[in-house]
Design an enzyme around this catalytic site. Structure first.
Site, PDB file in Angstrom:
ATOM      1  N   ASP A 225       3.327  -0.476  -1.234  1.00 16.41           N
ATOM      2  CA  ASP A 225       2.247   0.534  -1.300  1.00 16.41           C
ATOM      3  C   ASP A 225       2.734   1.941  -0.930  1.00 16.41           C
ATOM      4  O   ASP A 225       3.177   2.171   0.185  1.00 16.41           O
ATOM      5  CB  ASP A 225       1.155   0.064  -0.321  1.00 16.41           C
ATOM      6  CG  ASP A 225       0.019   1.053  -0.102  1.00 16.41           C
ATOM      7  OD1 ASP A 225      -0.055   2.057  -0.829  1.00 16.41           O
ATOM      8  OD2 ASP A 225      -0.816   0.784   0.797  1.00 16.41           O
TER       9      ASP A 225
ATOM     10  N   HIS B 297      -4.006   3.117   4.766  1.00 17.03           N
ATOM     11  CA  HIS B 297      -2.642   2.950   4.254  1.00 17.03           C
ATOM     12  C   HIS B 297      -1.627   3.482   5.254  1.00 17.03           C
ATOM     13  O   HIS B 297      -1.850   4.499   5.903  1.00 17.03           O
ATOM     14  CB  HIS B 297      -2.481   3.707   2.933  1.00 17.03           C
ATOM     15  CG  HIS B 297      -3.419   3.249   1.858  1.00 17.03           C
ATOM     16  ND1 HIS B 297      -3.076   2.259   0.956  1.00 17.03           N
ATOM     17  CD2 HIS B 297      -4.684   3.622   1.560  1.00 17.03           C
ATOM     18  CE1 HIS B 297      -4.107   2.051   0.139  1.00 17.03           C
ATOM     19  NE2 HIS B 297      -5.093   2.860   0.483  1.00 17.03           N
TER      20      HIS B 297
END
Lengths: 559, 559
Positions: free
Chosen positions: A197, A372
Site C-alpha cells: 500500500d 494508511h
C-alpha cells in the site's frame, strides 16, 4: 507448496489501483490458476461528466473465465468491494472474505439481486485456502475498518504477499493488533514479491494511532454546552466506536443520519463490530426532545458532498435535524483531493449558522488520523517481509515512486522494483522477474444503469455542451424544388440568455437563410454539404460575435 | 481633516472579496464622495460551466457614477486589478497606483483598448491624494509582489485603514521593508475602522520570510546535474528574482516560458523591478544548445493548469522545451483549493519522464512561502493600527470568522467587529457603527465576449447538458390533417454511444410515434401539449431504461 511445472510462469498484474486512487483489483496468476485480490470502484474524475462510478475493465478475466479461482477481499471499503456487483454479474466466482467484509459485501449483493447466485466463503486470519496451484493464507493488519487482512499467496514459483491497506497501530481501538509475528515468519521463510500500500508514501514519519482521536472526542464532547455533530466516513467503524465511547462517557445519546452511516452502523452493530450501550441510539426525530447537551449526531458528509446529511444540515434543508447557534461540529476526516472546496463551503455554511466547527488537517485539528501507514511504517513492512521483488501498489504514480525509493532505502535492488501501470504484466520464472507486455485494462464508466455505454465521444460531447451549450437549427425543405417550407428555427440551450440576445439570434437566422439560398442557387443540395455549410457559417458568425463555440446541430427535413 | 457635515455618514461596503477568494473591491463612501479600493477578478467556481472569469457587479457604482472619485489599487495581482478593463469600460474614473502596479495595469488596458481613455495617476507610499472630502495616504507593506501598499483614508467621520494584502517579512528580498513606523503612527493618531487581509487567518504562527526560498533554490540548483525547471506564479516577482539570483550563483542561463511569465518578466525588468544580469536570459530555442547543467527554465503552470507551459512540458507537447530524465522540476507554489488534482497529475507526468520533482506544502518542500501573514502577523497589524472597529476582508467566511476571533483576542469588542457579505453596508455616524442594509452586489459572469449574458438559466442548462446530454426529437406534421410527414427523427449528443444503443433509440422512436398518433386520435393538436406529451413519454421511457435524464428538445414543424 504445489509441484512446479517448469514451463509455467507466475504473472502479477493490476486491473486497477496503480496510477490512481481507487478501483483496486490485483491479479496473481500461475499457469491455469488466476487469483484476484479485491474488486473496487473509484469515483469519476472531473472530466468524466455525468458518470456515477468507475470500475476496472475485466475483459482479460472474462476471456480467461475458466481459470479464475475466486476473489479474495482484503477489507470492506468501497475502493476494494464496490466493483463486486458489476464484476460478479459477468463473472460468477467465489468470494473469500472475513466476517465484517462479508457482511458489507452481502448488503451490496442483496441490493444488486446477486446474493443467491454468489458463493461466499468466510475466512479468518487463520484460514488456508487452496485455489488450484495457489495456496492463500492471511495476516491481520490495522486499518480504518475492522477485519482487514493482508494476503500471502504461495505459488510454485514462490510466495507473493499483498498487504491490503494497512498502518501499524500499536494501540488499536478494538484490541485487534496487527500480526507482526506472522508477518515476520512469512518474511523469514522467504518472499518472492511484495505488493504494498503506497497511499501515504509521500508522508514522513509514523501515522498516529486511531486511539488518539478518542481522547480528543471526549474532551470536545465534555466542553460542548450544546449538541455535538460528528461527520466521518461511514466505513470508519473504529471512528464510529470512538464517537459512541465518548458519547457514553459524557452521557449523550446518539442519533445517526445519512443513508450509508445508518447502513454501516446497523450492519456493524448487528455483527458485533460495534459496542453500543443499551438505549444509546435514538431516532433523529427524538433529538429535539432531549436537552442539547445530552445529544450527539453521527453523520455522513465529511467530504462536503452536496447531497450528504451534513451539507443539508449546513444549508438548513435537512428534514429532521437543524444546526443551532452554539452547536459543535467535528469534521473527522481529511478532504480527498478535489473535495477541499466542498468541505470549505460546508464549514462556511455551518459557521454562518453560528456553529463552532472543528476541521482541517488531522495534525492541526486533532480529530482525524489516516488509516494508511506513513514512510516509517512502509519501511517496517518492507523489513518484516524482506521480499526479493517489490511492486508498490494502491496509489497515484508519485506515491508509487516514493514507495519505490523507500524500497531502495531499505536495500531492495532498484532493478527488482517494478513501477506498474494497470495492465502491465510482471512475469516471474525460475526466480527472475521481468516486465512482459500488457493485458487489456482501463476504466469502465457507469452512468445510471449503463455499464460502458458512455465512451470518449459521449464525454467529449458532454464537455462541449457544458462549455457553451447547443444551438439546434431546424429547416424544412421542399422535396420538389428545394425551397424553404418552414424555418430556419434556431433553438438554443445553455448558450446565451435568449431574452437578452434577441438581436444576435435574429442575425443568426439571417445567416442561415442566406447560406441556404446561396447553396440552392449554386445547386448544392446534398444534405451533408448543406449541413456542413450551415454549421460552418453559423459557427463563424457566433465566434466572431461572442468568442464562444456552442455545439451546432443543423437538422434539415425534406417533405 | 475636512470639515464634517453633521448629516453625512461614512459607509463601508465590499462589492467583492468577502465570503470568497478573489474579485476584491471595497468601497468607502462619505457623503457624496466614493473611493473604491481595487477591482479584481476571480476564477469561476466549478458549477459555473463555460465561464472564463467573474467580476463584481458594479450596478451601485454606476447608479452613483458622479460620486466616484477614483479607484485606488493596492498591488498588481489579478484578484485586485483583473476587473479593471471591465469596470473602466462602464465607469471612466481615474486610477491611482504605484509604479509596478501601474505598469501591469497599463498592459491590461492596452490589450482592452482602454489606455488612451483612462486617467492614470502614479503614487508612491509618500503620496497624499485628496478625493473630495476623503484624503488618501499610503504605507508600504510586504507581499509577494513589489510596490504593494496599504491605504489610509482620512474621512470627516474618522480614519479608515485598508491593509491590502500583506505579511510582515523582516528580511524582504528587495530590501523594501514594511513601514512599521508609519503604521504605528497611524494607529497612534486614532483609527476608526480597519479592513484587514484574512487569507491566512486559519494559520497559526508567522509566515516565513520570502528570503528562505533563495537559499533553498541555490542549493537545489547547485546539486542538480541537469536542467532545473522552476514553476511559479508569474506575478510573484520576488520569487522570480530569487530564481535569477540562484541561476547567477550557479552559472546557469535562464529561459522563460509561458505567456504570462514572459509578460511579467518583461514588464518588471524594463521597469527595474527585476535585477537581471546582462546576458542571463536566453530564448527557449537555445536551451538545447547549452550543457544541461548550465540552464534553468522559468515557467508558468505551478497550479497544474492543463494548458500551461509546465503541463505541456510534462505531457511532452511543448513546442520548444522537453523534460529529460534526470532534470529537476521545482513547483514553487501551493495548490489553490480545487487545483490539487491538476498539480498531482502534472507531478505524476513529470515523474514518469524521469524528472526529480520538488513539490508539496511549503513547510515540507522548502520551496514556497505564502505572501499573506499568519495569525501572529494579523495580530501585529491589529495592534499597530489599534482600530475602534474591525472589518475582516479578503477571505472565505471561515477565514473572516477566524480573523474576527483574533480581533477579539487582542481586545477589540465583539460588537465592534463586522462580518460582512458582499453588499452589506456598515454605516458610521458620530463615532458609532451599525449594519445598514444592503446595496446590489453579486457575480457578473464573463464568457467569451459576453459580460453578464450568462445567468442561472443558461448555467442550469449547461449543467443538465453536461450530466446526461441532449436528445432532439424532430417531426414534421401536415398543416391540413396533422399526419406525420417526416420523422420522428431522434438525434442524441452526450447521451449514449449511438452505435451500442441502436435498439434503445429505435424503441424511443416508436414511443414518440405512438404518443403522437394517440394525441391525434384524441384530437389534441396544440403544439404546446404535443411537445409536453412527447417530452414526458420519452423522458419516462429513457429513465426507466437507463436511469438517466437527458434534456429532451421536441421540435414539431408544420408544413
Amino acid at each position: 507448496m504445489s509441484k512446479k511445472n517448469s514451463t509455467d510462469k507466475l504473472l502479477i498484474y493490476a486491473l486497477g489501483g496503480v496510477g490512481e486512487i481507487g478501483k483496486n483489483m490485483y491479479v496473481v496468476q500461475y499457469g491455469n490458476d488466476i487469483v484476484v485480490v479485491d474488486a473496487g470502484l473509484k469515483f469519476p474524475e472531473e472530466e468524466m461528466l455525468g458518470i456515477d462510478v468507475v470500475i476496472p475493465d475485466i475483459t482479460h478475466l472474462l476471456e480467461n473465465r475458466e481459470k479464475v479461482r475466486g476473489i479474495l477481499v482484503t477489507h470492506g471499503h468501497e475502493d476494494h468491494i464496490g466493483g463486486l456487483p458489476y464484476v460478479l454479474k459477468q463473472l460468477n466466482v467465489p468470494i473469500y472474505a472475513t466476517r465484517l467484509t462479508t457482511g458489507l459485501i452481502e448488503n451490496k449483493l442483496k441490493e444488486a439481486g446477486l446474493l443467491g447466485d454468489t458463493k461466499r466463503i468466510l475466512i479468518t486470519a487463520d484460514s488456508e485456502v487452496q485455489m488450484g496451484s495457489i495456496k492463500a493464507t492471511f495476516f491481520r493488519t490495522n486499518h480504518s475498518i475492522p477485519d482487514s487482512v493482508g494476503v500471502c499467496l504461495e505459488t510454485p514459483e514462490g510466495v507473493v504477499v499483498h498487504t491490503g491497506d494497512f498502518k501499524f497501530d500499536h494501540t488499536p481501538v478494538n484490541d485487534q493488533y496487527a500480526d507482526l509475528q506472522r508477518m515476520a515468519e512469512i518474511g523469514k521463510r522467504g518472499v518472492l514479491a511484495l505488493l504494498s500500500d503506497s497511499t501515504n508514501a509521500e508522508r514522513p514519519g509514523f501515522t498516529p494511532s486511531e486511539s488518539n482521536i478518542g481522547k480528543e472526542f471526549e474532551e470536545i464532547f465534555r466542553r460542548a454546552k450544546q449538541r455535538v455533530v460528528v461527520a466521518t466516513f461511514a466505513s470508519n467503524v473504529h471512528r464510529v466506536q470512538q464517537v459512541i465511547n465518548a458519547a457514553a462517557e459524557t452521557r449523550r445519546k446518539m442519533a445517526v443520519v445519512g443513508r450509508s452511516m445508518v447502513n454501516v452502523v446497523t450492519i456493524a452493530s448487528e455483527m458485533g463490530y460495534l459496542d453500543v450501550p443499551e438505549g444509546m441510539i435514538i431516532e433523529p426525530e427524538e433529538v429535539n426532545k432531549l436537552p442539547a447537551d445530552r445529544v450527539v449526531i453521527l453523520s455522513t458528509g465529511s467530504q462536503g458532498e452536496p447531497m450528504s446529511a451534513l451539507s443539508r444540515m449546513a444549508r438548513s434543508t435537512h428534514r429532521k435535524v437543524d444546526i443551532l447557534a452554539g452547536d459543535t461540529v467535528i469534521i473527522s476526516a481529511t478532504p480527498i483531493p478535489g473535495n477541499e472546496k466542498y468541505v470549505g463551503r460546508t464549514v462556511d455554511e455551518l459557521m454562518r449558522l453560528g456553529a463552532h466547527v472543528i476541521y482541517g488537517p488531522g495534525s492541526v485539528s486533532g480529530v482525524h488520523v489516516s488509516g494508511h501507514g506513513s514512510q516509517e511504517e512502509l519501511k517496517l513492512m518492507l523489513n518484516l517481509i524482506r521480499p526479493q521483488y517489490f511492486i508498490p501498489i494502491h496509489g497515484e504514480y508519485r506515491m508509487l515512486r516514493h514507495h519505490a525509493l523507500l524500497g531502495e532505502s531499505v536495500g531492495i535492488e532498484r532493478e527488482n522494483i517494478f513501477l506498474c501501470d494497470i495492465g502491465d504484466v510482471v512475469e516471474f520464472q525460475n526466480g527472475t522477474a521481468r516486465k512482459a507486455g500488457k493485458i487489456p485494462s482501463g476504466n469502465v464508466l457507469i452512468d445510471g444503469l449503463g455499464v460502458g455505454d458512455v465512451g470518449n465521444i459521449v464525454l467529449r460531447d458532454r464537455k462541449l455542451l457544458s462549455q457553451d451549450g447547443i444551438l439546434v437549427v431546424v429547416v424544412t425543405l421542399s422535396k420538389q424544388d428545394g425551397t424553404i417550407l418552414s424555418g430556419p428555427d434556431i433553438i438554443s440551450r445553455g448558450f446565451v440568455y435568449v431574452r437578452e440576445s434577441e438581436g444576435l439570434l435574429e442575425e443568426a437566422n439571417r445567416i442561415v437563410t442566406g447560406t441556404l439560398h446561396k447553396l440552392m442557387s449554386d445547386n448544392v443540395n446534398e444534405w451533408a454539404s448543406l449541413k456542413t455549410n450551415v454549421k460552418d457559417a453559423l459557427g463563424r458568425f457566433l465566434y466572431e460575435q461572442t468568442r464562444r463555440r456552442p455545439m451546432i446541430l443543423p437538422i434539415i427535413m425534406e417533405v
